[in-house]
Design a protein around this motif. Sequence first.
Motif, PDB file in Angstrom:
ATOM      1  N   LEU A  14       0.822  -1.208   0.000  1.00 18.86           N
ATOM      2  CA  LEU A  14       0.000   0.000   0.000  1.00 18.86           C
ATOM      3  C   LEU A  14       0.858   1.262   0.000  1.00 18.86           C
ATOM      4  O   LEU A  14       0.503   2.256  -0.651  1.00 18.86           O
ATOM      5  CB  LEU A  14      -0.951   0.000   1.194  1.00 18.86           C
ATOM      6  CG  LEU A  14      -2.101  -1.003   1.094  1.00 18.86           C
ATOM      7  CD1 LEU A  14      -2.890  -1.022   2.405  1.00 18.86           C
ATOM      8  CD2 LEU A  14      -3.025  -0.686  -0.070  1.00 18.86           C
ATOM      9  N   MET A  15       1.983   1.254   0.682  1.00 22.73           N
ATOM     10  CA  MET A  15       2.882   2.411   0.676  1.00 22.73           C
ATOM     11  C   MET A  15       3.490   2.617  -0.711  1.00 22.73           C
ATOM     12  O   MET A  15       3.643   3.758  -1.159  1.00 22.73           O
ATOM     13  CB  MET A  15       3.989   2.244   1.724  1.00 22.73           C
ATOM     14  CG  MET A  15       3.499   2.372   3.136  1.00 22.73           C
ATOM     15  SD  MET A  15       2.821   4.031   3.413  1.00 22.73           S
ATOM     16  CE  MET A  15       1.810   3.739   4.826  1.00 22.73           C
ATOM     17  N   ILE A  16       3.811   1.529  -1.395  1.00 19.77           N
ATOM     18  CA  ILE A  16       4.345   1.649  -2.754  1.00 19.77           C
ATOM     19  C   ILE A  16       3.289   2.244  -3.676  1.00 19.77           C
ATOM     20  O   ILE A  16       3.568   3.151  -4.467  1.00 19.77           O
ATOM     21  CB  ILE A  16       4.831   0.279  -3.265  1.00 19.77           C
ATOM     22  CG1 ILE A  16       6.063  -0.158  -2.489  1.00 19.77           C
ATOM     23  CG2 ILE A  16       5.105   0.307  -4.762  1.00 19.77           C
ATOM     24  CD1 ILE A  16       6.463  -1.606  -2.705  1.00 19.77           C
ATOM     25  N   VAL A  17       2.055   1.757  -3.559  1.00 20.02           N
ATOM     26  CA  VAL A  17       0.959   2.281  -4.386  1.00 20.02           C
ATOM     27  C   VAL A  17       0.714   3.757  -4.068  1.00 20.02           C
ATOM     28  O   VAL A  17       0.512   4.567  -4.975  1.00 20.02           O
ATOM     29  CB  VAL A  17      -0.321   1.440  -4.194  1.00 20.02           C
ATOM     30  CG1 VAL A  17      -1.516   2.082  -4.867  1.00 20.02           C
ATOM     31  CG2 VAL A  17      -0.102   0.028  -4.723  1.00 20.02           C
ATOM     32  N   LEU A  18       0.749   4.115  -2.805  1.00 25.01           N
ATOM     33  CA  LEU A  18       0.569   5.512  -2.415  1.00 25.01           C
ATOM     34  C   LEU A  18       1.673   6.393  -3.004  1.00 25.01           C
ATOM     35  O   LEU A  18       1.397   7.486  -3.507  1.00 25.01           O
ATOM     36  CB  LEU A  18       0.552   5.641  -0.888  1.00 25.01           C
ATOM     37  CG  LEU A  18       0.427   7.048  -0.331  1.00 25.01           C
ATOM     38  CD1 LEU A  18      -0.887   7.684  -0.768  1.00 25.01           C
ATOM     39  CD2 LEU A  18       0.541   7.034   1.182  1.00 25.01           C
ATOM     40  N   ALA A  19       2.907   5.918  -2.964  1.00 30.38           N
ATOM     41  CA  ALA A  19       4.027   6.689  -3.525  1.00 30.38           C
ATOM     42  C   ALA A  19       3.842   6.885  -5.029  1.00 30.38           C
ATOM     43  O   ALA A  19       4.085   7.978  -5.552  1.00 30.38           O
ATOM     44  CB  ALA A  19       5.348   5.987  -3.231  1.00 30.38           C
ATOM     45  N   THR A  24       2.417  10.531  -9.464  1.00 29.23           N
ATOM     46  CA  THR A  24       1.565  10.823 -10.617  1.00 29.23           C
ATOM     47  C   THR A  24       0.828  12.144 -10.417  1.00 29.23           C
ATOM     48  O   THR A  24       0.757  12.973 -11.329  1.00 29.23           O
ATOM     49  CB  THR A  24       0.560   9.679 -10.844  1.00 29.23           C
ATOM     50  OG1 THR A  24       1.286   8.468 -11.021  1.00 29.23           O
ATOM     51  CG2 THR A  24      -0.303   9.941 -12.060  1.00 29.23           C
ATOM     52  N   PHE A  25       0.289  12.356  -9.230  1.00 30.98           N
ATOM     53  CA  PHE A  25      -0.409  13.605  -8.930  1.00 30.98           C
ATOM     54  C   PHE A  25       0.533  14.796  -9.064  1.00 30.98           C
ATOM     55  O   PHE A  25       0.179  15.821  -9.667  1.00 30.98           O
ATOM     56  CB  PHE A  25      -1.000  13.562  -7.521  1.00 30.98           C
ATOM     57  CG  PHE A  25      -1.606  14.865  -7.100  1.00 30.98           C
ATOM     58  CD1 PHE A  25      -2.868  15.235  -7.545  1.00 30.98           C
ATOM     59  CD2 PHE A  25      -0.910  15.726  -6.272  1.00 30.98           C
ATOM     60  CE1 PHE A  25      -3.413  16.450  -7.173  1.00 30.98           C
ATOM     61  CE2 PHE A  25      -1.455  16.940  -5.894  1.00 30.98           C
ATOM     62  CZ  PHE A  25      -2.717  17.303  -6.345  1.00 30.98           C
ATOM     63  N   ALA A  26       1.737  14.665  -8.527  1.00 35.99           N
ATOM     64  CA  ALA A  26       2.703  15.764  -8.589  1.00 35.99           C
ATOM     65  C   ALA A  26       3.063  16.091 -10.034  1.00 35.99           C
ATOM     66  O   ALA A  26       3.134  17.264 -10.416  1.00 35.99           O
ATOM     67  CB  ALA A  26       3.961  15.410  -7.789  1.00 35.99           C
ATOM     68  N   MET A  27       3.274  15.064 -10.854  1.00 37.25           N
ATOM     69  CA  MET A  27       3.607  15.302 -12.261  1.00 37.25           C
ATOM     70  C   MET A  27       2.456  16.004 -12.981  1.00 37.25           C
ATOM     71  O   MET A  27       2.676  16.940 -13.747  1.00 37.25           O
ATOM     72  CB  MET A  27       3.934  13.984 -12.966  1.00 37.25           C
ATOM     73  CG  MET A  27       5.262  13.406 -12.569  1.00 37.25           C
ATOM     74  SD  MET A  27       5.764  11.952 -13.527  1.00 37.25           S
ATOM     75  CE  MET A  27       4.357  10.893 -13.406  1.00 37.25           C
TER      76      MET A  27
END
Length: 50
Positions: A14-19, A24-27
């Motif tokens: 879940l932490m990997i998916v969150l990262a 993606t959001f930041a880009m």
Amino acid sequence: MDIRALEARQRRVLMIVLAINLATFAMMFLRSLWRVLRDAWAELRMESAA
């Protein structure tokens, strides 16, 4: 399988998916900001040329 080991593995996934989601959001956010600033700059240049 031990419940704690399963929970630890799920937490890691879940932490990997969150990262990935945050990256993606930041880009997308930065790309949108870049386009807005680029368009505003182009509009300012056109106004000053007129």
